[in-house]
Design an enzyme around this catalytic site. Sequence first.
Site, PDB file in Angstrom:
ATOM      1  N   GLU A  90       0.597  -1.286   0.044  1.00 28.57           N
ATOM      2  CA  GLU A  90       0.134  -0.064   0.071  1.00 28.57           C
ATOM      3  C   GLU A  90       0.841   1.238  -0.195  1.00 28.57           C
ATOM      4  O   GLU A  90       2.057   1.225   0.373  1.00 28.57           O
ATOM      5  CB  GLU A  90      -1.000   0.075   1.234  1.00 28.57           C
ATOM      6  CG  GLU A  90      -0.207  -0.342   2.484  1.00 28.57           C
ATOM      7  CD  GLU A  90      -1.301  -0.509   3.571  1.00 28.57           C
ATOM      8  OE1 GLU A  90      -1.972  -1.440   3.657  1.00 28.57           O
ATOM      9  OE2 GLU A  90      -1.172   0.243   4.858  1.00 28.57           O
ATOM     10  N   CYS A 103       3.437   8.303   0.798  1.00 34.20           N
ATOM     11  CA  CYS A 103       4.006   7.429   1.447  1.00 34.20           C
ATOM     12  C   CYS A 103       4.328   6.321   0.921  1.00 34.20           C
ATOM     13  O   CYS A 103       3.164   5.709   0.524  1.00 34.20           O
ATOM     14  CB  CYS A 103       3.348   7.323   2.836  1.00 34.20           C
ATOM     15  SG  CYS A 103       4.020   6.173   3.992  1.00 34.20           S
ATOM     16  N   CYS A 110       7.240  -7.134   7.139  1.00 33.73           N
ATOM     17  CA  CYS A 110       8.182  -6.505   7.808  1.00 33.73           C
ATOM     18  C   CYS A 110       8.611  -7.497   8.981  1.00 33.73           C
ATOM     19  O   CYS A 110       7.733  -8.146   9.330  1.00 33.73           O
ATOM     20  CB  CYS A 110       7.821  -5.005   8.351  1.00 33.73           C
ATOM     21  SG  CYS A 110       9.485  -4.381   9.317  1.00 33.73           S
ATOM     22  N   CYS A 114       7.652  -4.653  15.567  1.00 25.84           N
ATOM     23  CA  CYS A 114       7.092  -3.634  16.690  1.00 25.84           C
ATOM     24  C   CYS A 114       5.660  -3.775  16.924  1.00 25.84           C
ATOM     25  O   CYS A 114       4.838  -4.074  15.976  1.00 25.84           O
ATOM     26  CB  CYS A 114       7.159  -2.117  15.774  1.00 25.84           C
ATOM     27  SG  CYS A 114       8.787  -1.890  15.195  1.00 25.84           S
ATOM     28  N   CYS A 117       2.566  -1.885  15.679  1.00 28.97           N
ATOM     29  CA  CYS A 117       2.411  -1.709  14.088  1.00 28.97           C
ATOM     30  C   CYS A 117       1.783  -3.039  13.343  1.00 28.97           C
ATOM     31  O   CYS A 117       2.088  -4.100  13.612  1.00 28.97           O
ATOM     32  CB  CYS A 117       3.721  -1.716  13.717  1.00 28.97           C
ATOM     33  SG  CYS A 117       3.953  -1.762  11.762  1.00 28.97           S
ATOM     34  N   CYS A 333       0.092   2.258   8.889  1.00 27.32           N
ATOM     35  CA  CYS A 333       0.867   1.573   7.832  1.00 27.32           C
ATOM     36  C   CYS A 333       0.600  -0.119   7.924  1.00 27.32           C
ATOM     37  O   CYS A 333       0.529  -0.580   8.944  1.00 27.32           O
ATOM     38  CB  CYS A 333       2.210   1.676   7.971  1.00 27.32           C
ATOM     39  SG  CYS A 333       3.296   0.889   9.259  1.00 27.32           S
TER      40      CYS A 333
HETATM   41  S1  SF4 Z   1       6.904   0.050  12.602  1.00 22.02           S
HETATM   42 FE1  SF4 Z   1       6.149  -1.612  11.343  1.00 22.02          FE
HETATM   43  S2  SF4 Z   1       6.903  -1.382   9.311  1.00 22.02           S
HETATM   44 FE2  SF4 Z   1       8.194  -0.015  10.683  1.00 22.02          FE
HETATM   45  S3  SF4 Z   1       9.986  -1.165  11.316  1.00 22.02           S
HETATM   46 FE3  SF4 Z   1       8.403  -1.480  13.004  1.00 22.02          FE
HETATM   47  S4  SF4 Z   1       7.193  -3.300  12.442  1.00 22.02           S
HETATM   48 FE4  SF4 Z   1       8.370  -2.664  10.478  1.00 22.02          FE
END
Ligand code: SF4
Length: 342
Positions: A90, A103, A110, A114, A117, A333
């Site tokens: 996206e 963006c 990923c 985190c 997220c 995101c």
């Molecule tokens: S915030 Fe999400 S996309 Fe960004 S590094 Fe951490 S896990 Fe990965």
Amino acid sequence: MENFLGTTEKTLKQYFVEWGVAPYRVHQVFTWVYHKEVRDFDLMTNLSKPLRQKLQATFYFSLPGLQEKFSSSDGSVKYLFSLEDGSTIESVWMPSDDRKTLCISTQVGCRLACSFCMTATLGLKRNLTAGEIIGQILKVNEDLGENDRITNVVVMGMGEPLDNYQPLVDALRLMVSPEGMRISNRKITLSTSGLVDKIKDFQEENIHVNLAISLNATLDEVRDQIMPINKKYPIHVLLDALRNYPLKPNRKFTFEYVMLAGINDTDDDAKRLGRLLKGIPSKINLIPFNRIEPGDYHPPSESRLLSFQNYLISRNYSVFIRKNRGTDILGACGQLAAQSSS
Ligand code: SF4
């Protein structure tokens, strides 16, 4: 066959040397593709027929497919793209008075986990190619009218950009190149969770885009919890790397700070943040957590947010509260892609 979009000038030059073609022709091809937006080698009339045939036999043109598009009441537009292998990513287009910012994503998912997220819930499916990274910009520009063309790019969507290093660097070179997309390096922001070794590598690349650091905590024990990468690169290691980073004059790092109620939003956090960033040219973006369901976190209250901001302003920092864009269209995101893959 390879996607021409994403092929660097250096790579094309190598082909041309092999083919015995004068290197200045690279400039001609790039002008057709990126300035005149011609995606058919046969239409490149200042190239010889044999060269056009060679190019045609070696390259094709492929942009991400527009799967779905969601318009938010705040003016932002979220694009869900499908890639050649069926993966989805996206991008979010955000207009404001003086700029149109896109963006973009760098990975499908990923691996940095985190805890706040949504993209993290996907895990890492794969890295994007340079063509898929710049393809998001080219495709959105193709979709929007001339007046809405992208002026600024933030590399802050799905994925940790520096975890997909070479394709990212190739994509950035194509973005800033006068032969390529001609986007000023001042108008591109690369956001990282703080992969210190890669930050050190990146400073050797001589691509002077803005750097944003997703910091989000002032104590290692808290950052370890919400951003496990902190166990490898603790806060002081990250900040030392930034102190040694050769910033261009008048540039600042942007520190992104997602505020999570009761976790990292206290007055003590604000004070520690002020101390930690001392001596580092900094701009701070406070981002109230964008609540996703299900989730353990909550955004801070308005008064908490303002108190945090006011303290840092009193310490002479530039501090902005970044409004969540597109919250009515799953703007954080990874939210759309996570939903579409579930
Ligand atoms: S915030 Fe999400 S996309 Fe960004 S590094 Fe951490 S896990 Fe990965």
